[in-house]
Design a protein around this motif. Sequence first.
Motif, PDB file in Angstrom:
ATOM      1  N   MET A 252     -72.894  12.560   0.118  1.00 18.98           N
ATOM      2  CA  MET A 252     -74.305  12.267   0.371  1.00 18.98           C
ATOM      3  C   MET A 252     -74.461  10.810   0.806  1.00 18.98           C
ATOM      4  O   MET A 252     -73.895   9.913   0.182  1.00 18.98           O
ATOM      5  N   ARG A 253     -75.201  10.618   1.850  1.00 20.47           N
ATOM      6  CA  ARG A 253     -75.372   9.254   2.336  1.00 20.47           C
ATOM      7  C   ARG A 253     -76.298   8.486   1.412  1.00 20.47           C
ATOM      8  O   ARG A 253     -77.338   8.980   0.997  1.00 20.47           O
ATOM      9  N   THR A 254     -75.917   7.249   1.083  1.00 21.50           N
ATOM     10  CA  THR A 254     -76.752   6.419   0.224  1.00 21.50           C
ATOM     11  C   THR A 254     -77.298   5.205   0.942  1.00 21.50           C
ATOM     12  O   THR A 254     -77.805   4.287   0.332  1.00 21.50           O
ATOM     13  N   ARG A 255     -77.193   5.207   2.276  1.00 16.13           N
ATOM     14  CA  ARG A 255     -77.711   4.064   3.031  1.00 16.13           C
ATOM     15  C   ARG A 255     -79.228   4.040   2.949  1.00 16.13           C
ATOM     16  O   ARG A 255     -79.896   5.016   3.177  1.00 16.13           O
ATOM     17  N   LEU A 256     -79.790   2.901   2.605  1.00 17.27           N
ATOM     18  CA  LEU A 256     -81.238   2.757   2.588  1.00 17.27           C
ATOM     19  C   LEU A 256     -81.766   2.380   3.945  1.00 17.27           C
ATOM     20  O   LEU A 256     -82.678   3.002   4.479  1.00 17.27           O
ATOM     21  N   VAL A 257     -81.195   1.340   4.532  1.00 20.33           N
ATOM     22  CA  VAL A 257     -81.809   0.716   5.681  1.00 20.33           C
ATOM     23  C   VAL A 257     -80.771   0.041   6.550  1.00 20.33           C
ATOM     24  O   VAL A 257     -79.622  -0.067   6.179  1.00 20.33           O
ATOM     25  N   MET A 258     -81.197  -0.453   7.670  1.00 19.90           N
ATOM     26  CA  MET A 258     -80.365  -1.298   8.506  1.00 19.90           C
ATOM     27  C   MET A 258     -80.570  -2.731   8.044  1.00 19.90           C
ATOM     28  O   MET A 258     -81.680  -3.242   8.051  1.00 19.90           O
TER      29      MET A 258
ATOM     30  N   LEU B  63     -87.705   0.584   4.843  1.00 20.68           N
ATOM     31  CA  LEU B  63     -88.050   0.933   3.476  1.00 20.68           C
ATOM     32  C   LEU B  63     -89.167   1.987   3.482  1.00 20.68           C
ATOM     33  O   LEU B  63     -89.959   2.029   4.419  1.00 20.68           O
ATOM     34  N   PRO B  64     -89.229   2.818   2.432  1.00 23.58           N
ATOM     35  CA  PRO B  64     -88.404   2.771   1.227  1.00 23.58           C
ATOM     36  C   PRO B  64     -87.057   3.494   1.336  1.00 23.58           C
ATOM     37  O   PRO B  64     -86.201   3.301   0.496  1.00 23.58           O
TER      38      PRO B  64
ATOM     39  N   ALA C  77     -80.505  -4.835  -7.246  1.00 22.78           N
ATOM     40  CA  ALA C  77     -79.657  -5.394  -8.294  1.00 22.78           C
ATOM     41  C   ALA C  77     -78.584  -6.302  -7.703  1.00 22.78           C
ATOM     42  O   ALA C  77     -78.297  -7.380  -8.240  1.00 22.78           O
ATOM     43  N   GLY C  78     -77.997  -5.875  -6.583  1.00 19.88           N
ATOM     44  CA  GLY C  78     -76.976  -6.691  -5.935  1.00 19.88           C
ATOM     45  C   GLY C  78     -77.530  -8.017  -5.438  1.00 19.88           C
ATOM     46  O   GLY C  78     -76.883  -9.061  -5.544  1.00 19.88           O
ATOM     47  N   LEU C  79     -78.739  -7.981  -4.891  1.00 23.25           N
ATOM     48  CA  LEU C  79     -79.379  -9.209  -4.422  1.00 23.25           C
ATOM     49  C   LEU C  79     -79.736 -10.119  -5.597  1.00 23.25           C
ATOM     50  O   LEU C  79     -79.541 -11.337  -5.538  1.00 23.25           O
ATOM     51  N   ALA C  80     -80.255  -9.521  -6.666  1.00 22.57           N
ATOM     52  CA  ALA C  80     -80.703 -10.312  -7.808  1.00 22.57           C
ATOM     53  C   ALA C  80     -79.540 -11.023  -8.497  1.00 22.57           C
ATOM     54  O   ALA C  80     -79.654 -12.187  -8.872  1.00 22.57           O
ATOM     55  N   VAL C  81     -78.424 -10.323  -8.675  1.00 21.72           N
ATOM     56  CA  VAL C  81     -77.302 -10.917  -9.389  1.00 21.72           C
ATOM     57  C   VAL C  81     -76.722 -12.100  -8.625  1.00 21.72           C
ATOM     58  O   VAL C  81     -76.135 -13.012  -9.222  1.00 21.72           O
ATOM     59  N   ARG C  82     -76.925 -12.101  -7.301  1.00 21.10           N
ATOM     60  CA  ARG C  82     -76.437 -13.216  -6.475  1.00 21.10           C
ATOM     61  C   ARG C  82     -77.554 -14.195  -6.113  1.00 21.10           C
ATOM     62  O   ARG C  82     -77.355 -15.101  -5.331  1.00 21.10           O
ATOM     63  N   ASN C  83     -78.730 -13.962  -6.686  1.00 21.41           N
ATOM     64  CA  ASN C  83     -79.888 -14.827  -6.465  1.00 21.41           C
ATOM     65  C   ASN C  83     -80.210 -14.976  -4.980  1.00 21.41           C
ATOM     66  O   ASN C  83     -80.451 -16.072  -4.477  1.00 21.41           O
ATOM     67  N   VAL C  84     -80.212 -13.847  -4.259  1.00 18.13           N
ATOM     68  CA  VAL C  84     -80.462 -13.838  -2.819  1.00 18.13           C
ATOM     69  C   VAL C  84     -81.882 -13.327  -2.549  1.00 18.13           C
ATOM     70  O   VAL C  84     -82.195 -12.177  -2.874  1.00 18.13           O
ATOM     71  N   PRO C  85     -82.754 -14.150  -1.970  1.00 17.29           N
ATOM     72  CA  PRO C  85     -84.074 -13.650  -1.581  1.00 17.29           C
ATOM     73  C   PRO C  85     -83.957 -12.725  -0.380  1.00 17.29           C
ATOM     74  O   PRO C  85     -83.024 -12.837   0.423  1.00 17.29           O
ATOM     75  N   ALA C  86     -84.890 -11.798  -0.249  1.00 20.06           N
ATOM     76  CA  ALA C  86     -84.811 -10.841   0.857  1.00 20.06           C
ATOM     77  C   ALA C  86     -86.198 -10.292   1.165  1.00 20.06           C
ATOM     78  O   ALA C  86     -87.096 -10.298   0.321  1.00 20.06           O
ATOM     79  N   ILE C  87     -86.352  -9.813   2.399  1.00 18.05           N
ATOM     80  CA  ILE C  87     -87.586  -9.175   2.845  1.00 18.05           C
ATOM     81  C   ILE C  87     -87.275  -7.725   3.190  1.00 18.05           C
ATOM     82  O   ILE C  87     -86.304  -7.436   3.892  1.00 18.05           O
ATOM     83  N   GLY C  88     -88.109  -6.818   2.709  1.00 20.61           N
ATOM     84  CA  GLY C  88     -87.970  -5.408   3.033  1.00 20.61           C
ATOM     85  C   GLY C  88     -89.079  -4.975   3.972  1.00 20.61           C
ATOM     86  O   GLY C  88     -90.261  -5.093   3.634  1.00 20.61           O
TER      87      GLY C  88
ATOM     88  N   VAL D  22     -91.759   1.134   6.786  1.00 22.36           N
ATOM     89  CA  VAL D  22     -92.354   2.106   7.701  1.00 22.36           C
ATOM     90  C   VAL D  22     -93.253   3.008   6.854  1.00 22.36           C
ATOM     91  O   VAL D  22     -92.763   3.741   5.997  1.00 22.36           O
ATOM     92  N   ASP D  23     -94.559   2.945   7.078  1.00 21.34           N
ATOM     93  CA  ASP D  23     -95.475   3.635   6.177  1.00 21.34           C
ATOM     94  C   ASP D  23     -95.249   5.139   6.165  1.00 21.34           C
ATOM     95  O   ASP D  23     -95.424   5.793   5.132  1.00 21.34           O
ATOM     96  N   ARG D  24     -94.856   5.721   7.290  1.00 18.69           N
ATOM     97  CA  ARG D  24     -94.583   7.164   7.323  1.00 18.69           C
ATOM     98  C   ARG D  24     -93.521   7.541   6.307  1.00 18.69           C
ATOM     99  O   ARG D  24     -93.579   8.616   5.695  1.00 18.69           O
ATOM    100  N   ARG D  25     -92.554   6.682   6.107  1.00 19.13           N
ATOM    101  CA  ARG D  25     -91.483   6.980   5.169  1.00 19.13           C
ATOM    102  C   ARG D  25     -91.983   6.862   3.727  1.00 19.13           C
ATOM    103  O   ARG D  25     -91.490   7.568   2.835  1.00 19.13           O
ATOM    104  N   VAL D  26     -92.944   5.977   3.480  1.00 22.64           N
ATOM    105  CA  VAL D  26     -93.550   5.901   2.152  1.00 22.64           C
ATOM    106  C   VAL D  26     -94.265   7.210   1.849  1.00 22.64           C
ATOM    107  O   VAL D  26     -94.097   7.805   0.770  1.00 22.64           O
ATOM    108  N   GLN D  27     -95.073   7.660   2.794  1.00 28.95           N
ATOM    109  CA  GLN D  27     -95.853   8.875   2.582  1.00 28.95           C
ATOM    110  C   GLN D  27     -94.951  10.092   2.421  1.00 28.95           C
ATOM    111  O   GLN D  27     -95.255  11.002   1.645  1.00 28.95           O
ATOM    112  N   ALA D  28     -93.839  10.118   3.136  1.00 32.09           N
ATOM    113  CA  ALA D  28     -92.940  11.271   3.073  1.00 32.09           C
ATOM    114  C   ALA D  28     -92.337  11.445   1.684  1.00 32.09           C
ATOM    115  O   ALA D  28     -92.019  12.562   1.273  1.00 32.09           O
ATOM    116  N   LEU D  29     -92.181  10.344   0.946  1.00 37.12           N
ATOM    117  CA  LEU D  29     -91.601  10.420  -0.389  1.00 37.12           C
ATOM    118  C   LEU D  29     -92.644  10.673  -1.471  1.00 37.12           C
ATOM    119  O   LEU D  29     -92.300  10.819  -2.650  1.00 37.12           O
TER     120      LEU D  29
END
Length: 215
Positions: free
Chosen positions: A1-7, A44-45, A70-81, A84-91
């Motif tokens: 099963m693919r676990t990729r979230l995003v590019m 996202l999401p 979790a991976g970003l937090a443990v390395r103290n890396v800020p990030a922007i997500g 795509v609103d259609r993907r929010v609604q789909a979930l």
Amino acid sequence: MRTRLVMAGLVLLLTPADPARSQAIEPVCPSPHDRTVAITFDDLPYARAGDAGGQELAAVARATNEAILAGLAVRNVPAIGFVVDRRVQALGEIGQALLQPWNTGQFELGNHSANHPDSNTLDVDAFRREVIDGEATIRPMVEKAGRTLRFFRFPYNHLGDTDQRREAFERVLGERGYHLAASTIDTSDYVFDAAMNGHWRDPIRRWPAGSKTLT
């Protein structure tokens, strides 16, 4: 099963271009110690939400978001997500819940349009609607948290294929108070989709004749 979230990618965050102002600014090459990059995630999401699988992807979407954050937090890396609103609604209900951690601390939400269209195919009214509808979920979330929705990223990084389109789109973004988040380094992880799905999951199988290795 693919676990990729995003590019994922490394990007420079830019202000919408003003041609007159751009010509007046001399380029500056900072020293290596002064150079900065931003870590960003698109779609996202979850990248496949709204495509094949639908609600069945909710569990893996949750696990993937949690692992990335979790991976970003443990390395103290800020990030922007970028959402795509259609993907929010789909979930469904879980879609908005998955975005909540991206709206706290050193993480931030950005607009990636409502439906992820190719902007090169849109007129200005259609583009404006994509921008505004793309805010349906995230703008209330961001403002409720006392934050500002600052960044927009064009799907496919297509800013418009003519000067007229680009300038019109920039005006729309300026009206909505956005800065342009243009991707400058891209992992292009989507090219490996075939290897992560279908019969490629079988480690015994081999690449078919004529396939080329991606490097």
